[in-house]
Design an enzyme around this catalytic site. Structure first.
Site, PDB file in Angstrom:
ATOM      1  N   HIS A 348       0.792  -1.230   0.000  1.00 40.39           N
ATOM      2  CA  HIS A 348       0.000   0.000   0.000  1.00 40.39           C
ATOM      3  C   HIS A 348       0.820   1.274   0.000  1.00 40.39           C
ATOM      4  O   HIS A 348       0.255   2.358   0.009  1.00 40.39           O
ATOM      5  CB  HIS A 348      -0.936   0.017   1.215  1.00 40.39           C
ATOM      6  N   LYS A 528      -6.879  12.604   7.043  1.00 39.97           N
ATOM      7  CA  LYS A 528      -5.998  11.451   6.824  1.00 39.97           C
ATOM      8  C   LYS A 528      -4.926  11.458   7.907  1.00 39.97           C
ATOM      9  O   LYS A 528      -4.846  12.393   8.693  1.00 39.97           O
ATOM     10  CB  LYS A 528      -5.368  11.469   5.430  1.00 39.97           C
ATOM     11  N   ARG A 529      -4.137  10.423   7.932  1.00 38.03           N
ATOM     12  CA  ARG A 529      -3.046  10.360   8.892  1.00 38.03           C
ATOM     13  C   ARG A 529      -2.132  11.577   8.727  1.00 38.03           C
ATOM     14  O   ARG A 529      -1.932  12.059   7.610  1.00 38.03           O
ATOM     15  CB  ARG A 529      -2.272   9.052   8.660  1.00 38.03           C
ATOM     16  N   LYS A 534       2.029  13.654   3.267  1.00 36.68           N
ATOM     17  CA  LYS A 534       0.640  14.001   2.953  1.00 36.68           C
ATOM     18  C   LYS A 534       0.421  15.509   2.917  1.00 36.68           C
ATOM     19  O   LYS A 534      -0.613  15.989   2.477  1.00 36.68           O
ATOM     20  CB  LYS A 534      -0.314  13.337   3.951  1.00 36.68           C
ATOM     21  N   THR A 636      -7.979   6.182   0.058  1.00 34.68           N
ATOM     22  CA  THR A 636      -9.417   5.896  -0.052  1.00 34.68           C
ATOM     23  C   THR A 636     -10.283   7.067   0.421  1.00 34.68           C
ATOM     24  O   THR A 636     -11.452   7.128   0.061  1.00 34.68           O
ATOM     25  CB  THR A 636      -9.812   4.636   0.750  1.00 34.68           C
ATOM     26  N   LYS A 640     -14.133   8.314  -0.918  1.00 37.52           N
ATOM     27  CA  LYS A 640     -15.295   8.589  -0.060  1.00 37.52           C
ATOM     28  C   LYS A 640     -15.800  10.011  -0.290  1.00 37.52           C
ATOM     29  O   LYS A 640     -17.010  10.251  -0.382  1.00 37.52           O
ATOM     30  CB  LYS A 640     -14.911   8.390   1.412  1.00 37.52           C
TER      31      LYS A 640
END
Length: 794
Positions: A348, A528-529, A534, A636, A640
């Site tokens: 992943h 998100k994390r 990110k 993901t 969503k």
């Protein structure tokens, strides 16, 4: 199942009386939830029993999905939806003077995961049951899970998440399915009269693995699969042997928390113990169940598929070898053939830090027999491949190297298929040269049942009224919404749905955080994390830019904005926690500035999880997917948010590219470096963050505000972040992408004012989102990798 409202009310009141020996009026909300959960389990118990019997009698091939995380979210509404009882229960509770939503909120979020990895596993479990795939989950029953996040003076503080305080109404303890997992000790191979070698153990550190099973209910199909979660407990020998408190703690900590701090050797050992614990217990359980219905092991590959979700469960490979050789007396060649037939692996991320390695000394001491097996896998791999590919490439790709056990390498060597393109060209490039047939790509998917049908009921009802309800089972039918892009009435209704969801989120934020939000603002969301790649930092810089624009020109009209964050940082990830502090300080500065008023707000919702996501996602206008190109394997949250009509502000990374292709790039906001440009910087070593800083006065002002006192209360944190970008040259190219990011943010503000066109583009995202349904992704896995039958989606 068929159930009348009257019968439900009678059953519910009976359950209350049985559990509490009192009347409904004398119960608490949590008591009502527990009674309702117990009742729903009873309604579904025959389905669970029938499903197991069906799979057994038809000798159906079983898929076992191993994951260190499962993040199912609250199960009450999901189970009722899948049982087709949700409307009956809502109505019945209302007639009893109760509110379903209030009772549902009493259910704790199972603290069994952190983010995308765990949520993907839960979505896939839901999809397997709904497609009638004989699917089983295998993980750890964490007592406290990750952690409960609170903010103190803007800093993240980790508290235990006591989600099991009232027990778990959905689980069944299976003492008769327990097994022993062995650590440490001495292991040697004893020659046998027939010339074979038998593993002998002494002085092992034994742990009892006790399974707790949770039923995973399929959608309207009378199928209930099993998620098996293992708890670490004292072994039976505790009755003969004294266990000190330290020994007891050492056992219980295995299933205590998710992702313990691994910044020291003790933490690394605990993580390795966790990974072997659930891998060994799961494989032992699989082989035991297989032997109960089959003679011999030859058909194992035809009846069992084991899927490794990221590197954490890779030890299922040598553990299967151990069981086949040591307990079922298979030769190495037979055991290896069977093992590679059943295993598959999904990677992943391409971050090197996530492709786990373990120091050989630690690994050998903790798992001596497993280490012996990996040494032999390594020896045979080298002997077979060195004549073909040469020593240099084989040294680079072997399971053992540089004093480390390399889990991703072991996974590729020990399985059939894998993904993805960047792994072929970068991180696992050498293994792709050796095993090109083992690499393939599968785009992730989400359970639209939870993320649209449950999380966004106003949207679901609008879709039902427009195209009927068949999309609930066939997500591809969402594309039949596209003609309504020209329907003004529908677009107005879609805008009203978004407004309703914004009102719900704004009410929650005011109730829990005391911040009042406008509902006509752009809701710009990044959930998100918290990780440097990110790039929540890029989002913060945009907030500061907007803040300075208003401060410089207070009378100039602006499009109002609400910036929403949800994220946890790993406890030992100091830099990520510094960014959390920065976001919270900036939020306080912006939200309390009377000049800014309600034109700009920043909300960092603490303790982000599934239930909070279900509130944020339907309200979002903008989906921030801004990781550095090449770093995110998929993601993901982007799917969503897309399914709920948010437009993507996105880099060319992971599944963002697939989303742009599906919804049309003209309906999204792509920006930033491409993968080849990132890799050009790496190869040439010519990235100069300071050049971007010095060449853009607006950007320079934002960075200087970190260290010049403009932002109060962050002298240390501000300097650390500033230095990471300028002194240490901006590892994730935040400054390189700043200008392109800002340009798209300005375009968003402009476009949002034309609401009919904005809603047309939101509808394009919703219509294309069926392409990313977990049902479709799992069907592709079933066909291409696991080779198991499943219900068709059309």
């Amino acid at each position: 199942m068929k159930l009348t409202t009257a019968q439900f009310k009678k059953d519910f009141l009976s359950e209350i009386e049985t559990l509490y020996s009192t009347s409904l009026d004398d119960t608490t909300t949590i008591g009502q939830f527990i009674a309702l959960g117990q009742l729903v389990r009873r309604y579904n118990s025959q389905s669970w029993t029938r499903t197991a019997k069906l799979y057994r009698e038809h000798h159906q091939k079983q898929v076992y999905y191993f994951s260190i995380e499962f993040l199912p979210g609250r199960l009450l509404a999901s189970n009722l939806l899948n049982l087709n009882l949700l409307s009956i229960v809502r109505k019945g509770l209302k007639e009893l003077g109760l509110d379903f939503e209030t009772i549902s909120r009493a259910e704790p979020d199972p603290a069994l995961g952190n983010g995308g990895l765990g949520r993907l596993a839960a979505c896939y479990m839901d999809a397997m049951a709904s497609l009638k795939i004989a699917g089983n989950g295998n993980g750890i029953r964490y007592r406290y899970g990750l952690f409960k996040q609170v903010f103190m003076d803007g800093y993240q503080v980790e508290l235990p998440d006591d989600w099991l305080h009232h027990g778990n109404v959905w689980e069944t303890r299976r003492d008769n399915k327990s097994c022993i997992v062995r650590f440490g000790g001495n292991v040697w191979l004893q020659p046998q009269p027939d010339g074979s070698l038998q593993a002998q153990y002494e002085n092992t550190d034994d742990v009892l693995a006790v399974p707790y099973d949770v039923g995973i209910v399929g959608y309207h199909n009378d199928i209930t699969n099993t998620l098996r979660l293992w708890s670490a407990e004292l072994p039976p020998s505790v009755t003969q042997t004294y266990y000190s408190q330290a020994q007891r703690d050492r056992i219980s900590e295995i299933s205590k928390v998710l992702y313990p701090d691994d910044s020291n050797s003790a933490g690394q050992q605990l993580r390795l113990r966790q990974e072997y614990f659930f891998s060994s217990a799961g494989v032992q359980s699989i082989v035991r169940d297989f032997c109960a219905t089959h003679h011999g092991m030859r058909s194992l590959g035809k009846k069992i598929a084991i899927h490794i979700n990221d590197t954490h469960p890779t030890l299922v490979i040598p553990e299967m070898m151990r069981l086949l050789m040591d307990e079922h007396h298979c030769s190495w060649d037979v055991a290896w053939t069977l093992t590679t037939q059943v295993m598959s692996y999904t990677n992943h991320t391409i971050l090197q830090e996530a492709l786990e390695t373990w120091p050989i000394g630690m690994f050998q001491g903790l798992l001596p027999r497993i280490y012996q097996i990996i040494v032999e896998i390594d020896r045979r791999y080298r002997a077979q491949q060195t004549p073909i590919f040469g020593k240099a490439l084989v040294d680079l790709t072997a399971p053992l190297g540089n004093g480390q056990v390399r889990m991703a390498h072991l996974a590729v060597i020990g399985v059939a298929p894998l993904h993805t393109e960047l792994l072929k060209t970068d991180v696992l490039r050498g293994l792709y040269q050796v095993y090109p047939e083992r690499f393939n790509n599968k785009t992730n998917g989400i359970a639209t049942r939870r993320w649209v049908q449950l999380a966004n009921q106003p949207l679901s009802q609008l879709i039902d009224q427009t195209i009927g309800s068949s999309w609930r089972r066939q997500p591809d039918l969402l594309q039949t919404l596209l003609p309504y892009q020209q329907d003004d009435h529908f677009l107005h209704q879609l805008a009203q749905v978004k407004l309703t969801n914004k009102q719900a989120l704004a009410a929650y934020v005011q109730r829990t955080m005391g911040i009042k939000l406008r509902t006509d603002a752009i809701y710009d969301v990044q959930i998100k994390r918290l990780h440097a790649y990110k790039r929540q930092l890029l989002h913060v810089f945009e907030i500061l830019r907007e803040y300075f624009v208003i401060k410089d020109h207070p009378d100039q009209p602006v499009v109002p904005r609400v910036h929403i964050f949800g994220a946890k940082a790993a406890p030992s990830y100091h830099y990520a926690k510094a960014i959390i502090k920065l976001i919270n300080v900036v939020a306080d500065m912006v939200n309390q500035d009377p000049v800014i008023g309600d034109r700009l707000k920043v909300v960092f919702i603490p303790n982000y999880g599934v239930s909070i996501a279900e509130l944020i996602i339907p309200a979002a206008d903008v989906s921030e997917q801004i990781s550095t190109a090449s770093k995110e394997a998929s993601g993901t949250s982007n799917m969503k948010l897309m399914a709920n009509g948010a437009l993507s502000l996105a880099t060319y990374d992971g599944a963002n590219i697939d989303i742009m292709q599906a919804a049309g790039a003209e309906n999204e906001y792509p920006f930033g470096l491409r993968v080849h440009e990132v890799y050009d910087y790496y190869q040439r070593g010519n990235y100069r963050a300071a050049a971007f800083y010095n060449g853009n006065p607006e950007l320079k002002r934002i960075l200087d505000s970190l260290i010049d006192g403009t932002i109060p209360g962050i002298p240390t944190v501000g300097r650390e972040i500033y230095d990471s970008l300028i002194r240490y040259n901006d590892e994730f190219f935040v400054l390189a992408d700043y200008q392109a990011y800002v340009k798209q943010q300005q375009r968003i503000s402009q476009d949002f004012q034309d609401q009919p066109t904005w809603q047309q583009r939101a509808l394009a995202s919703i219509a294309a989102s069926g392409h990313f349904a977990a049902d479709l992704a799992v069907a592709r896995y079933a066909d291409d990798i696991w080779q198991v039958p499943h219900d068709r989606l059309n």
